[in-house]
Design an enzyme around this catalytic site. Structure first.
Site, PDB file in Angstrom:
ATOM      1  N   CYS A 133      12.497 -17.343   1.095  1.00  0.00           N
ATOM      2  CA  CYS A 133      13.511 -18.237   1.675  1.00  0.00           C
ATOM      3  C   CYS A 133      14.909 -17.874   1.217  1.00  0.00           C
ATOM      4  CB  CYS A 133      13.244 -19.683   1.299  1.00  0.00           C
ATOM      5  SG  CYS A 133      11.717 -20.293   1.978  1.00  0.00           S
ATOM      6  N   HIS A 134      15.102 -17.868  -0.095  1.00  0.00           N
ATOM      7  CA  HIS A 134      16.461 -17.660  -0.591  1.00  0.00           C
ATOM      8  C   HIS A 134      16.531 -16.581  -1.663  1.00  0.00           C
ATOM      9  CE1 HIS A 134      16.050 -21.826   0.840  1.00  0.00           C
ATOM     10  NE2 HIS A 134      17.100 -21.485   1.534  1.00  0.00           N
ATOM     11  N   GLY A 135      15.469 -15.785  -1.765  1.00  0.00           N
ATOM     12  CA  GLY A 135      15.521 -14.617  -2.621  1.00  0.00           C
ATOM     13  C   GLY A 135      15.409 -14.850  -4.110  1.00  0.00           C
TER      14      GLY A 135
END
Lengths: 171, 413, 222
Positions: A133-135
């Protein structure tokens, strides 16, 4: 008298609010679904990961390879909170990591990438979890890397061992 | 005729219908010269009606349980006559609602529609934006697809970031330890009853307050100054029939575009209805890339741009992101008190106001683009710059509006 | 330059075809009834032993694809216990024991391009349990069921696919069979699309007339 009646009025409103607001708490049925689950560890090969469901969240059970355990201290520089609380793989058992598969950033499910090879998100990847999703990056013990969105390590759910059986939900 | 008049007199004695019709329609003066920016209010009313009516019909066929929700949407799409049309009108209507809302509010910023004495009109409008965002979020959860589930998860865990009370607040909102059927059914109740009721009330307040202080115009001229013998402003025309009939062609054009989307691009290329939402919610599997629907993208971008916290205050980056995300909407509420300009319209304001508006619009659009894309370092960096540029026009407003040189506003339209 | 690539370029997660840089491009159409029928044929022969269409009803399929009653009951359903108003499950359980996903909404989840490319890019790979692998979806659990039609493909050193042995169909015939199949799946994902795309133009034209009339009214009061 106006003050008194205002107070009585306020108490009445507050009294009515209690049942309506409490109704939003988890119901008994929801609480019942939080009961503990068991898992037989003997069938899990080293390096493999199993996902069990507890309280409707994925729980990752990783059988750590000896290489992975050896690698963990070398990552101390990269993770935000190097202390391995509760043993080398953050559990009371040396070989298994029991981790909540919920990213501590915004609740996505991180993915398991155990292989030690360069990845798109990290050239010196030593195996671990990567959140699509956001690393956010975590090592195999669920410790969070520095400079990623997730603020804390992946949570360890309450669990205990009974021989080869893992019990999740009872510490 | 006589009997009708006596009937109206009978009614008017008991309920002042004629008086109110005159007050709000046939004798209510509106500026005679406005531009297309002033049509969005009327279009918003149309979209609101579309949403209410299609929403009621969808509610007749939808099942608000975890087991049944996803299948009931497919039931609507396949087995209910014209169910697909209702659903696509509702989903496209949501996008249209935001699109018009953003333009309507940008009009307000450009032409100073928030300035004294219109502060309350603006405030009610900002509340409506907030409610619309809540309504859209709640509604997006209902189809119970993968994106419904995971987007809701991301937003709800924002509440969990609030120190001390966060986690119990999140559990209280969810009604369970995770997002589940309990959450779905309460979101349904909020989406179909609570929020729409509040919105209707606020729309009424918004319009009553507007009719009290009078509609603005792109010049920022006060039309009340010069009146003819009947009391009608010289630069004004009655709301009905001039404004109402003027809005009708615009409504026609709106419907052309609206139905072109409903019939030929209902998913809007994945921006109106996202692809993963055609897969039922699975709480063990996160989609590859969680992107919000386009209308939340700018705010989501701001949320993600905050990659740092304030450690010595014990504020995590997650919580700080939440605060700044909330501030990006909250700051709109105080605009009437930030603007110190002598003139209303951007046409007569100074160069700094113009630069500020361009800066705000550009960063809003850029943030919107970035919000739909996965993050990488450069995108995060640009989002951070744009977040600053989003806030700067407002934060510096008290200074530049006070000291910049403005032009003389004419007396008449 | 690099700056613009990372700003506007795609990373793996947002690529239409995952790891594969470029999809084979294909846009489904649901208005060619013959193509849909042929697609149903391919589906019945190659997909239906594992995959269900659990939101699609037989009688809807019959009506939209113009299938004769006898063909529907005897050849397609061929099961006395299944009513024509039932869903198209081909007797499979609701949740597949081998993990084969339901295909009703698959083209909406993945997109036409992805499905079309997926069907085309299987190649022999002995390291996989199924003996084959896929360019779009590496490590896919699905066996290369279409090998008999397409022939077997190998991955050469440049990462390109080459046909190593011929199948029952010529490459063009195979392409067109896959187009039929994707068209059919696209239809199954949204049966109303046929009506929607056919009638939309009349609704739009109506509102063009509506706008014209309202414009004239507005002119009268300007």
């Amino acid at each position: 008298m106006q003050i008194t009646s205002s107070v009585v009025g306020a108490v009445t409103v507050a009294g009515f609010a209690v049942p309506f607001l409490s109704a939003w708490q988890p119901s008994e049925r929801a609480k019942a679904l939080g009961a503990s689950v068991k898992y037989d560890l003997s069938k899990l090969e080293p390096g493999a990961m199993a996902v069990v469901e507890w309280r409707r969240t994925p729980i990752f059970i990783v059988h750590q390879t000896t290489e992975a355990i050896k690698n963990l201290p070398s990552l101390n520089q990269k993770v935000a909170n190097p202390a391995l609380e509760e043993g080398v793989s953050r559990t009371i058992n040396e070989k298994f990591s029991i981790i909540k598969g919920v990213c501590t950033h915004l609740s996505c499910a991180p993915k398991y990438y155990p292989e030690i090879e360069p990845k798109a998100w990290d050239e010196n990847w030593k195996g671990g979890f990567f959140c699509p999703c956001h690393g956010s990056k975590f090592d195999l013990a669920g410790r969070v890397y520095k400079n990623v969105p997730a603020p804390t390590n992946l949570e360890v759910p309450p669990h205990s061992f009974e021989g080869d059986t893992l019990i999740i939900g009872e510490a | 005729m006589a009997s009708k008049n006596s009937l109206m007199t009978w009614i008017d004695r008991r309920l002042p219908v004629t008086e109110n019709l005159e007050r709000h329609l046939t004798k209510h003066p509106v500026p005679s010269k406005v531009n297309f920016f002033y049509l969005f209010g009327a279009l918003l009313m149309v979209v609101f009606m579309i949403q209410v009516i299609t929403g009621i019909w969808l509610m007749m066929f939808y099942t608000n349980t975890e087991e049944g929700a996803f299948a009931s949407v497919e039931y609507i799409m396949r087995d209910v006559e014209y169910g697909w049309l209702m659903r696509y009108m509702h989903s496209t209507g949501a996008s249209a609602f935001f699109f018009l809302m953003y333009f309507h509010m940008f009009r307000g910023l450009l032409y100073g529609s928030y300035q004294k004495p219109k502060e309350l009109v603006w405030l009610f409008g900002c509340f409506l934006l907030f409610l619309l965002m809540a309504e859209g979020f709640l509604g997006y959860v209902l189809p119970w697809g993968q994106m419904s589930y995971w987007a809701a998860n991301v937003i709800l865990s924002l509440f969990g970031a609030i120190p001390f009370i966060g986690e119990s607040l999140q559990v209280w909102i969810q009604g369970d330890y995770v997002l589940s059927g309990a959450t779905l059914s309460r979101f349904f109740a909020l989406h179909v009853v609570v929020v729409p009721l509040l919105m209707i009330a606020l729309v009424v307040f918004h319009i009553f307050a507007l009719h009290e202080v009078g509609a603005g115009n792109p010049e920022g001229v006060d039309i009340e100054k010069y009146r003819d013998k009947t009391g009608m402003p010289l630069d004004g025309k009655p709301f009905h029939p001039y404004k109402t009939f003027g809005a009708l062609p615009a409504i026609g054009i709106f419907f052309i575009v609206f139905f072109a989307i409903v019939y030929y691009a209902p998913t809007g290329g994945g921006y109106f209805i996202e692809k993963p939402n055609f897969e039922e919610a699975n709480f063990l599997k996160t989609p590859e890339h969680i992107a919000p629907v386009w209308y939340y993208a700018p705010f989501y971008s701001i949320l993600r741009a905050v990659t740092f916290g304030i450690p010595f205050l014990g504020i995590t980056s997650k919580f700080l992101g939440f605060i700044i995300f909330a501030a990006s909407i909250a700051i709109l509420f105080i605009v009437p008190w930030l603007d110190r300009s002598k003139v209303q319209s951007i046409r007569y304001k100074g160069i700094f106001s113009k630069i500020a508006m361009i800066m705000f619009a550009t960063s809003f659009i850029t943030l919107g683009y970035l919000g739909t894309k996965p993050v990488n370092e450069i995108r995060t960096f640009i989002a951070q710059i744009c977040t600053v540029f989003y806030f700067l026009p407002f934060l510096l407003m008290p200074i530049y509006t006070k000291y910049e040189k403005t032009l003389e506003v004419p007396d008449r339209l | 330059m690099l700056f613009f690539i990372s700003l506007f370029g795609n990373t793996a997660g947002e690529n239409k075809c995952g790891e594969l840089e470029k999809c084979y491009s294909f846009n489904s159409s649901v208005h060619d009834r013959d193509s849909l029928q042929r697609g149903l044929g391919v589906y019945k022969n190659y997909c239906s032993s594992c995959h269900t269409l659990r939101y699609l009803r037989w009688n809807r399929l019959q009506r939209d694809l113009d299938i004769p009653e006898t063909v529907l009951v005897d050849d397609l359903i061929s099961n006395e216990n299944v009513k024509t108003s039932d869903f198209v499950t081909f007797g499979l359980p609701e949740i597949s024991p081998i993990g084969a996903p339901d295909l009703t909404l698959r083209t909406r989840v993945r997109g036409d391009d992805w499905i079309y490319t997926y069907l085309q890019t299987f190649y022999q790979d002995t390291s996989q349990a199924t003996g084959s692998n896929n360019l779009v979806y590496p490590g896919t659990a699905m066996a290369n069921i279409l090998i008999g039609l397409q022939g077997s493909q190998e991955l050469d050193s440049d990462g390109k696919l080459v046909l190593s042995s011929k199948g029952a169909l010529e490459p063009e015939q195979f392409d067109s069979a896959m187009e039929d199949l994707v068209n059919f799946l696209a239809y199954a994902s949204e049966p109303a699309r046929v009506e929607r795309e056919r009638n939309g133009i009349y609704v739009i034209l109506f509102f063009v007339v509506f706008t014209a009339v309202m414009w004239l009214l507005y002119r009268e009061y300007k």
